[in-house]
Design a protein around this motif. Structure first.
Motif: not given
Length: 316
Positions: A178-186, A204-207, A250-261
């Motif tokens: 039930g979560k929105v999952l963030v990661g790099h090259a998931l 996926d933060t590759t995008y 994982a923390v870095t991927a979340m920071e990238l997601y929040r950058l373009v959320e």
């Protein structure tokens, strides 16, 4: 004689002094009441502006009209000034709540022939704010041939406190449900977990470079998490000789997601809106068209009609 006149004059002055004192007392009381009334009216006006207090009903008006008038008056009061009006933030209009968003990163070791099979050896899950929700070492199902310490950071000592893969898999999937999952090259993490997360809940933060429209970043097909962190977040990760840290990644991927959320969630919301061409056709119309002669295969029509000139499905 003089004393009597003085006493008489004093008696004459006492009533006038008493009346003056009484007037002063009344005047002070009136001032105090007026100040209290002013404060009361100021508070009343403030409450009415925020819709916490309804205006008193006019004579002859019913309770229903009073409620309706208060409902009609409240939006005008709230939208009267810049401070009273409040537009929803992008998170309120679109996008998951922070409690429904997590980031994951997995570290793998080599098993199988020549250690070419990648199996899960560590998994870390962090919250929207970077708090560690899960971080455990995991024993692969097959014997480890290559620890890949230079990249994974996994050593033989870490495996002493590792838990079985089946146990870890149940714990992790329960956390991701039930979560929105963030990661790099998931796709690599999903392969190690033997799991596929719903596409609509995957980020996926590759995008990220394409969302930022920076051609220098997406000149290559895929940009590493290390390069993205350096160019977009101005932070260095995956440095040193001890390998990667799945928590840091994982923390870095979340920071990238929040950058373009905001851009990302707006894009996801627009892609989920149904288009007219995506509507399902009417099944009754399809059946009517299907029963017409032109939609039957020629060889089937010739084989079943047998020269009778009648289309199949029309014989009685």
């Amino acid at each position: 004689m003089v004393a009597r006149e003085a006493s008489e004059s004093a008696q004459c002055l006492c009533p006038s002094l008493a009346s003056l004192n009484a007037k002063d007392v009344l005047r002070r009381k009136h001032k105090r009441k007026s100040r209290q009334h002013q404060r009361f009216m100021a508070r009343k006006t403030l409450l009415q502006e925020y819709g916490l207090r309804n205006t008193p009903p006019e004579p002859g008006s019913s309770p229903g009209t009073e409620a309706a008038s208060s409902v009609r008056q409240r939006p005008r009061a709230e939208s009267g000034g810049a401070q009273g009006s409040r537009k929803p933030t992008p998170r309120e209009s679109a996008g998951p709540l922070p409690s429904k968003c997590v980031a994951i990163d997995c570290e793998m070791v080599g098993t199988g022939p020549r250690g070419r099979v990648s199996e899960l050896a560590r998994c870390s899950v962090v919250s929207y704010h970077g708090e560690v929700l899960y971080d455990k070492y995991i024993q692969p199902e097959m014997p480890i041939v290559d620890y890949r310490t230079r990249w994974s950071g996994i050593t033989r000592q870490h495996m002493r406190k590792a838990i079985p893969f089946q146990v870890a898999q149940k714990e992790i999937l329960k956390l991701l449900k039930g979560k929105v999952l963030v990661g790099h090259a998931l796709h690599n993490d999903f392969q190690a977990l033997k799991y596929i997360h719903p596409r609509g809940q995957t980020r996926d933060t590759t995008y990220v470079p394409s969302l930022l429209s920076q051609p220098s970043l997406h000149a290559r097909t895929r940009v590493s998490l290390k390069d993205l962190a350096l160019q977009l977040l101005h932070k260095k990760i995956q440095v040193g000789q001890h390998g990667h840290s799945s928590v840091e990644d994982a923390v870095t991927a979340m920071e990238l997601y929040r950058l373009v959320e905001v851009q990302w969630e707006q894009q996801e919301a627009s892609s989920l809106q149904p288009h007219p061409e995506d509507r399902e056709p009417d099944s009754s119309t399809d059946m009517e068209q299907y029963m017409e002669d032109q939609y039957w295969p020629e060889d089937l029509a010739q084989g079943t009609s047998r020269g009778t000139g009648e289309a199949p499905g029309r014989t009685e």
